[in-house]
Motif scaffolding. Structure first.
Motif: not given
Length: 379
Positions: A133-134, A169-170, A175-176, A208-211
């Motif tokens: 969230k932060r 990571l998950r 939440h990204a 579960h990652a963008h890269a």
């Protein structure tokens, strides 16, 4: 300052390794801020061995966050909106309970300053929904959380369970919104965590990652000495200045990974993974090192190609002269080659120009960019 991290006194400061007393230092993927020193995670291959503080397990601060922030943004090599920034990646983990408040505070200070620089936070520890969230509340900086995961099961090599990184990571990926998450798959060591099963697990986690960014083992003499003192089998017969990962191992790893996770691109270089995650050109100018681009998606390749250009020769010559280079630089289609500049000044030039800068006395050979020459495995 958070009550859990105290500022060390003058007597304690005199005992800190001199290379750690200055909290600002250039590292490969950015200008690094490290005013908190100490980590209890005890990973055997940690870079802290190089600074003589591996046994300092309790994090302590060299100064307040505000003092560190001011020292960082006034550093001679810091350029607003250009210089990539790294937080707490040399002497502690930024998400340790006692360090985390300072990580969030520094992110807040950078963001409130209106800076749009890339900011990298590298962790293998626990991340919570409140942390996410932060992270999402930040409005200006381009934040990337890189989660270090190895899948190593031997507690003598890595006492911290990889499941902690998996869970972080998950959660981060779920939440990204304004930040991006990268699977930092490292160190990969032949015979230790490079089986087909290890690679398959990493490929599943990559969803579960963008890269994904992978790398071998950074095996310096100080780390080798620790291995010997602890009775840990040495993975290589010799140490090296660059990371170790045999070429044939890399090729097999990529083949298995790409067959199982074709929708999550994998990169050899940190800045390439960060650039892809944020849909921007690589700030380290790797485009000229064409063999590094073999795993890059076509859209990202085009993005980097559009932005990449040889620097103006007069500008480059003046920059080299102002930094104290010996003789004139050589510009090739792959990199700028200079002599007499240490890493700090080469990285500053590299980020200023968006073009690789190499030391003439430490050449990068084709298909060995960042790869050590000594490869023999003794496992």
């Amino acid at each position: 300052m958070d009550k859990n991290v105290t500022i060390i006194d003058a007597t304690q400061l005199s005992q800190v390794n001199p290379s750690l007393r200055d909290p600002v230092e250039y590292r490969k993927s950015g200008l690094s801020l490290n005013h908190i020193v100490g980590c209890p995670l005890d990973c055997s291959y940690c870079v802290r061995h190089l600074f003589g503080n591996f046994d300092q397990r309790k994090p302590q601060a060299l100064m307040t966050d505000e003092q560190a922030f001011e020292q960082f943004i006034s550093h001679r090599y810091f350029q607003p909106h250009i210089t990539p920034i790294q937080l707490f990646n040399r002497a502690t983990d930024p998400m340790l309970p006692e360090v985390k408040p300072h990580t969030h505070n520094l992110l807040r200070l950078l963001d409130l300053a209106g800076l749009t620089n890339n900011v990298l936070v590298i962790t293998r520890w626990r991340v919570t929904s409140e942390d996410c969230k932060r992270f999402n509340a930040l409005k200006n900086i381009k934040l990337t959380i890189l989660v270090t995961y190895s899948g190593i099961d031997d507690p003598k090599v890595e006492p911290i369970k990889s499941s902690i990184a998996v869970n972080s990571l998950r959660l981060l990926f779920k939440h990204a919104q304004r930040y991006r998450t990268v699977l930092y798959w490292r160190p990969i060591v032949p015979g230790l965590n490079d089986s087909d099963q290890h690679i398959a697990r990493a490929a599943q986690l990559a969803k579960h990652a963008h890269a994904t960014v992978f790398s071998g083992l950074f095996y310096r003499k100080e780390i080798a000495q620790h291995y010997q003192s602890q009775g840990i089998p040495e993975p290589y017969t010799s140490t090296a200045r660059r990371k170790l990962l045999p070429l044939e191992e890399e090729q097999r790893l990529l083949r298995i990974y790409q067959s199982q996770a074709p929708d999550t691109p994998i990169f050899r270089k940190t800045s390439c993974g960060v650039a892809y995650a944020h849909q921007q050109p690589d700030y380290n100018g790797h485009f000229g090192i064409t063999e590094l681009c073999s795993t890059c998606p076509s859209a990202q390749y085009s993005t980097c190609k559009t932005a990449w250009k040889k620097p103006d020769e007069t500008l480059l010559s003046n920059l080299c002269r102002s930094l104290g280079a010996e003789g004139e630089p050589v510009i090739t289609d792959r990199s700028i080659i200079v002599r007499g500049l240490d890493e700090q000044r080469r990285y500053f030039m590299q980020h200023t120009l968006g073009y690789q800068v190499h030391d003439a006395d430490k050449p990068h050979h084709y298909d060995r960019h960042g790869r050590a020459e000594a490869q023999r495995n003794i496992l």
